[in-house]
Design an enzyme around this catalytic site. Structure first.
Site, PDB file in Angstrom:
ATOM      1  N   GLU A 135      -9.424   2.219   1.901  1.00  0.00           N
ATOM      2  CA  GLU A 135      -9.682   1.574   3.197  1.00  0.00           C
ATOM      3  C   GLU A 135      -8.386   1.688   3.988  1.00  0.00           C
ATOM      4  OE1 GLU A 135     -12.456   0.339   4.273  1.00  0.00           O
ATOM      5  OE2 GLU A 135     -13.652   0.188   2.467  1.00  0.00           O
TER       6      GLU A 135
ATOM      7  N   CYS B 135      -6.984  -3.550  11.393  1.00  0.00           N
ATOM      8  CA  CYS B 135      -7.384  -2.160  11.154  1.00  0.00           C
ATOM      9  C   CYS B 135      -8.463  -1.746  12.135  1.00  0.00           C
ATOM     10  CB  CYS B 135      -7.856  -1.980   9.717  1.00  0.00           C
ATOM     11  SG  CYS B 135      -9.118  -3.158   9.212  1.00  0.00           S
TER      12      CYS B 135
HETATM   13  P1  NDP Z   1       0.871  -0.384   3.656  1.00  0.00           P
HETATM   14  O1  NDP Z   1       0.212   0.928   3.478  1.00  0.00           O
HETATM   15  O2  NDP Z   1       2.294  -0.442   4.018  1.00  0.00           O
HETATM   16  O3  NDP Z   1       0.735  -1.256   2.302  1.00  0.00           O
HETATM   17  C1  NDP Z   1      -0.521  -1.538   1.720  1.00  0.00           C
HETATM   18  C2  NDP Z   1      -0.309  -1.962   0.277  1.00  0.00           C
HETATM   19  O4  NDP Z   1       0.138  -0.830  -0.471  1.00  0.00           O
HETATM   20  C3  NDP Z   1       0.773  -3.034   0.108  1.00  0.00           C
HETATM   21  O5  NDP Z   1       0.409  -3.928  -0.930  1.00  0.00           O
HETATM   22  C4  NDP Z   1       1.973  -2.206  -0.289  1.00  0.00           C
HETATM   23  O6  NDP Z   1       2.925  -2.915  -0.999  1.00  0.00           O
HETATM   24  C5  NDP Z   1       1.313  -1.178  -1.190  1.00  0.00           C
HETATM   25  N1  NDP Z   1       2.122   0.021  -1.415  1.00  0.00           N
HETATM   26  C6  NDP Z   1       3.166   0.497  -0.702  1.00  0.00           C
HETATM   27  N2  NDP Z   1       3.631   1.650  -1.249  1.00  0.00           N
HETATM   28  C7  NDP Z   1       2.847   1.900  -2.329  1.00  0.00           C
HETATM   29  C8  NDP Z   1       2.800   2.953  -3.292  1.00  0.00           C
HETATM   30  N3  NDP Z   1       3.649   3.972  -3.258  1.00  0.00           N
HETATM   31  N4  NDP Z   1       1.855   2.892  -4.250  1.00  0.00           N
HETATM   32  C9  NDP Z   1       0.963   1.876  -4.287  1.00  0.00           C
HETATM   33  N5  NDP Z   1       0.950   0.857  -3.415  1.00  0.00           N
HETATM   34  C10 NDP Z   1       1.886   0.872  -2.433  1.00  0.00           C
HETATM   35  O7  NDP Z   1      -0.035  -1.169   4.695  1.00  0.00           O
HETATM   36  P2  NDP Z   1       0.220  -2.598   5.344  1.00  0.00           P
HETATM   37  O8  NDP Z   1       0.362  -3.622   4.269  1.00  0.00           O
HETATM   38  O9  NDP Z   1       1.308  -2.476   6.354  1.00  0.00           O
HETATM   39  O10 NDP Z   1      -1.172  -2.864   6.073  1.00  0.00           O
HETATM   40  C11 NDP Z   1      -1.491  -2.378   7.315  1.00  0.00           C
HETATM   41  C12 NDP Z   1      -2.352  -1.139   7.212  1.00  0.00           C
HETATM   42  O11 NDP Z   1      -3.546  -1.451   6.502  1.00  0.00           O
HETATM   43  C13 NDP Z   1      -2.802  -0.624   8.565  1.00  0.00           C
HETATM   44  O12 NDP Z   1      -2.724   0.777   8.599  1.00  0.00           O
HETATM   45  C14 NDP Z   1      -4.248  -1.086   8.636  1.00  0.00           C
HETATM   46  O13 NDP Z   1      -5.034  -0.308   9.507  1.00  0.00           O
HETATM   47  C15 NDP Z   1      -4.674  -0.962   7.215  1.00  0.00           C
HETATM   48  N6  NDP Z   1      -5.851  -1.802   6.941  1.00  0.00           N
HETATM   49  C16 NDP Z   1      -7.062  -1.202   6.735  1.00  0.00           C
HETATM   50  C17 NDP Z   1      -8.200  -1.971   6.566  1.00  0.00           C
HETATM   51  C18 NDP Z   1      -9.546  -1.344   6.338  1.00  0.00           C
HETATM   52  O14 NDP Z   1     -10.489  -2.064   6.041  1.00  0.00           O
HETATM   53  N7  NDP Z   1      -9.705  -0.042   6.475  1.00  0.00           N
HETATM   54  C19 NDP Z   1      -8.142  -3.445   6.600  1.00  0.00           C
HETATM   55  C20 NDP Z   1      -6.812  -3.955   6.809  1.00  0.00           C
HETATM   56  C21 NDP Z   1      -5.716  -3.150   6.973  1.00  0.00           C
HETATM   57  P3  NDP Z   1       4.196  -3.511  -0.200  1.00  0.00           P
HETATM   58  O15 NDP Z   1       3.645  -4.348   0.897  1.00  0.00           O
HETATM   59  O16 NDP Z   1       4.867  -4.288  -1.249  1.00  0.00           O
HETATM   60  O17 NDP Z   1       4.968  -2.320   0.314  1.00  0.00           O
END
Ligand code: NDP
Length: 497
Positions: free
Chosen positions: A242, A276
Site C-alpha cells: 500500500e 495517501c
Molecule cells: P516510509 O516509506 O518512510 O515508512 C513506512 C514504514 O516502512 C515505516 O514503518 C518505516 O520505518 C519502514 N521502513 C523504512 N525503511 C524500511 C526498510 N528498508 N525496510 C522495511 N521497512 C522500512 O513512509 P512514511 O512512514 O513516511 O508514510 C508515508 C507514506 O505512506 C506516504 O507515501 C503515503 O502515501 C503512504 N501511505 C499509503 C497508504 C495506502 O493505503 N496506500 C496509507 C498511508 C500512507 P521508519 O519509520 O522507522 O523509517
C-alpha cells in the site's frame, strides 16, 4: 528547538518528539535482527494456537479488543496527537473509521474464508471438491505514521481475523501508538503473543522482511516499498504493497460546486495534506473554473495550521517540509501563481494552506507526492482531457469525481484502485469495499473480502467419492477411453466459435 524529529537517544534507543513543540514524548528500543527473529519465532506457536481457536472465538476476542480501543479512544487520540501532531478530533475520527473495519473483519471472516464446497466438472464428477482459505501463520505488518491506527489496522485486523499471528513494526514516529494497540490486545488475549510490536528505524523493518514471516503487509512510501520488495525477494515472501499516491479530484461543468470545493479543501488540506489518498491535483471544467476556484480559495482561507484548536497540525517529518518547499518553489519558477499561501506559507514545521494555479503538468508539484496542505487547480476543456491528465501520472491510488450526471462514466475511465463520486474518500470508509492501488501506488488490497483473502492462501481439497467410469490419470487407461475422451472433447469444446 522548534520542530520535531525522531532521533536516536543512544545506539540502542530512539526518541519520539512532539512535532509541534519538539518535546520528547517517548523513548523506545531499536530492535535488531536477532530480536525481530525472536519475536517471529515466538509468534509461530502463538499463530497455530490462535488459528485453532476458530472463527467464532477469534471474533469474540477481536470484538473485545475493539471495545478496549473504543473505551481508550481519548487516551489513544491524545497519544496520536503528541506523536504525529494531528488534531485530537481528527485522531478520534481516524479511530472511529478503523473500528468500523475491525468489526467488519471479525464478523465476516468465517463467511469469506470458511471452507465451502464447489462443483466439479463433467470429467471430474466423481470427486467432492472444496476450497478453504488458510492463514500464513505469522504476518509482518510495517506501518506509516500519518494514520497510525487506521492504516496498520487495515492489515493487522484482517490478518488476525484470518487466523494469523502478527508482528507489527510501527513507524519510528508513532511507536507509542503501536505499543498501545498491542497492549490492549494482550489484555483480551493474554495467553500467547498473538500480536507483538517491534520498534526501531528502517533496519528493524528490513529485519522483519527477512525474517520467517509468511507474508508482509507494507504501507508506506513507494521508494521504501521497493526496498521492502527487494528484501522480501530473498525468501520469496509474498507481500501487500500500500504505497503513495498523487490523487486527483475532477469537477465537471454540472457539479455541485460548493460540495466539490468543500471536498477539495478537506481532501487536500486535512491532516496537513499528509494522507495517501489526499487530493493533490484538481482538474475543473473550464466553464465553471473561475467560480469553483473562488469558492475553494474562500473555504481554504478560513483554515489554519497551528497548535491547540487549529484545524491543521504541524508537518510531522522535518524532511517533508523541504519536499513541500521544493514543490512550491519549483512550480512558481515554472510560472505557477499562488492563489493562496505560497513560499511564505511555510513557517517552521507549520505549513498554511496553499493553492497553486497554472502549474505545468510536468512540474514536481504535479508528478510527485507532496504530502503537504497544497492543491493545484487546472482548467480542462472537457472530461476527456481531465481523465487523460489524471491517468498520466505513475500513481493510481484513489480519485474523486464531482458530476451530477456523468460521474459513473468518468469514474469508469480512471486508472486507480478506487473512485468516489460526489464525495471525498468514501470508498476507503465503506467496510465492504477493497482499498489499494495500481502502478506506483502498489498492489494487493486491504478491507472487505479482498482484504481478508489477502492474509490467507487458497487451499483446494478434493475427495474421490467413487471410481471414475473414465479413469484418465492412470497407465491402465485404455484405447477405448482415449476414444471416448476424444468424442467428449469434440462435443464439449470443439463447437465453440
Ligand atoms: P516510509 O516509506 O518512510 O515508512 C513506512 C514504514 O516502512 C515505516 O514503518 C518505516 O520505518 C519502514 N521502513 C523504512 N525503511 C524500511 C526498510 N528498508 N525496510 C522495511 N521497512 C522500512 O513512509 P512514511 O512512514 O513516511 O508514510 C508515508 C507514506 O505512506 C506516504 O507515501 C503515503 O502515501 C503512504 N501511505 C499509503 C497508504 C495506502 O493505503 N496506500 C496509507 C498511508 C500512507 P521508519 O519509520 O522507522 O523509517
Amino acid at each position: 528547538m522548534t520542530a520535531s524529529t525522531t532521533v536516536r537517544g543512544s545506539a540502542t534507543t530512539f526518541e519520539v518528539r512532539d512535532p509541534a513543540t519538539g518535546e520528547v514524548v517517548g523513548t523506545y528500543p531499536i530492535q535488531e535482527r536477532a530480536e525481530v527473529d525472536a519475536a517471529v519465532a515466538a509468534a509461530h506457536p502463538a499463530g497455530r494456537w490462535w488459528a485453532a481457536l476458530g472463527f467464532d472465538e477469534r471474533a469474540r476476542r477481536l470484538d473485545a479488543w475493539r471495545g478496549e480501543i473504543a473505551r481508550g479512544r481519548a487516551e489513544l487520540a491524545d497519544l496520536i496527537n503528541r506523536e504525529m501532531g494531528k488534531p485530537v478530533a481528527d485522531a478520534k475520527l481516524e479511530i472511529a473509521m478503523a473500528l468500523e473495519h475491525l468489526r467488519w473483519a471479525s464478523r465476516n471472516a468465517a463467511k469469506v474464508l470458511g471452507r465451502r464446497s464447489v462443483r466439479p466438472s463433467l470429467l471430474t464428477a466423481n470427486h467432492a471438491a472444496a476450497v478453504e482459505y488458510l492463514p500464513y501463520g505469522v504476518v509482518g505488518v510495517i506501518g506509516p505514521w500519518n494514520y497510525p491506527i487506521f492504516t496498520p489496522l487495515g492489515s493487522v485486523s484482517f490478518a488476525l481475523a484470518a487466523g494469523n499471528a502478527v508482528v507489527f513494526k510501527p513507524s519510528e514516529y508513532t511507536p507509542g501508538v503501536g505499543r498501545w494497540l498491542v497492549d490492549a490486545f494482550a489484555r483480551v488475549t493474554p495467553e500467547l503473543p498473538v500480536l507483538q510490536v517491534v520498534t526501531g528505524l528502517g533496519e528493524t523493518g528490513n529485519a522483519l522482511c527477512r525474517s520467517a514471516v509468511g507474508k508482509i503487509g507494507f504501507t508506506g512510501s513507494t521508494a521504501t516499498g521497493k526496498r521492502v520488495m527487494a528484501a522480501c525477494a530473498e525468501n520469496l515472501t509474498p507481500l501487500l504493497m500500500e504505497c503513495g499516491g498523487k490523487d486527483a479530484l475532477i469537477v465537471d461543468a454540472d457539479a455541485d460546486l460548493d460540495a466539490a470545493a468543500d471536498a477539495a479543501a478537506w481532501g487536500g488540506l486535512s491532516n496537513a495534506g499528509q494522507t495517501c489518498l489526499a487530493v493533490e491535483r484538481v482538474y475543473v471544467h473550464a466553464a465553471v473554473y473561475d467560480t469553483f476556484v473562488a469558492t475553494l480559495v474562500a473555504q481554504a482561507r478560513a483554515i489554519e495550521a497551528g497548535t491547540a484548536d487549529a484545524k491543521l497540525g504541524p508537518i510531522t517529518m522535518p524532511k517533508q517540509v523541504e519536499v513541500i518547499r521544493r514543490h512550491i518553489e519549483d512550480a512558481i519558477a515554472l510560472g505557477a501563481r499562488p492563489l493562496l499561501g505560497g513560499i511564505d506559507a511555510i513557517r517552521g514545521q507549520f505549513v498554511q494552506p496553499t493553492i497553486l494555479a497554472d502549474v505545468p503538468e510536468d512540474a514536481a508539484a504535479m508528478t510527485e507526492e507532496t504530502f503537504g496542505p497544497t492543491l493545484t487547480v487546472t482548467p480542462v476543456r472537457d472530461m476527456d482531457e481531465a481523465v487523460e491528465l489524471v491517468n498520466a501520472g505513475s500513481y493510481g491510488l484513489g480519485s474523486t469525481v464531482f458530476s451530477r450526471r456523468h460521474g459513473e462514466r468518468i469514474a469508469a475511465r480512471i486508472r486507480a484502485g478506487g473512485t468516489s463520486i460526489n464525495a471525498f474518500v468514501a470508498h476507503a470508509t465503506i467496510p465492504t469495499l477493497p482499498l489499494g492501488g495500481v502502478g506506483g501506488s502498489g498492489f494487493g488490497r486491504v478491507h472487505g473480502p479482498d482484504g481478508l483473502k489477502e492474509f490467507a492462501y487458497a487451499k483446494a481439497v478434493t475427495r474421490q467419492r467413487f471410481p471414475s467410469p473414465l479413469p484418465l490419470t492412470t497407465f491402465r487407461r485404455s484405447a477405448r477411453i482415449d476414444a471416448v475422451v476424444d468424442v467428449l472433447v469434440a462435443v464439449l469444446h470443439g463447437r465453440s466459435r
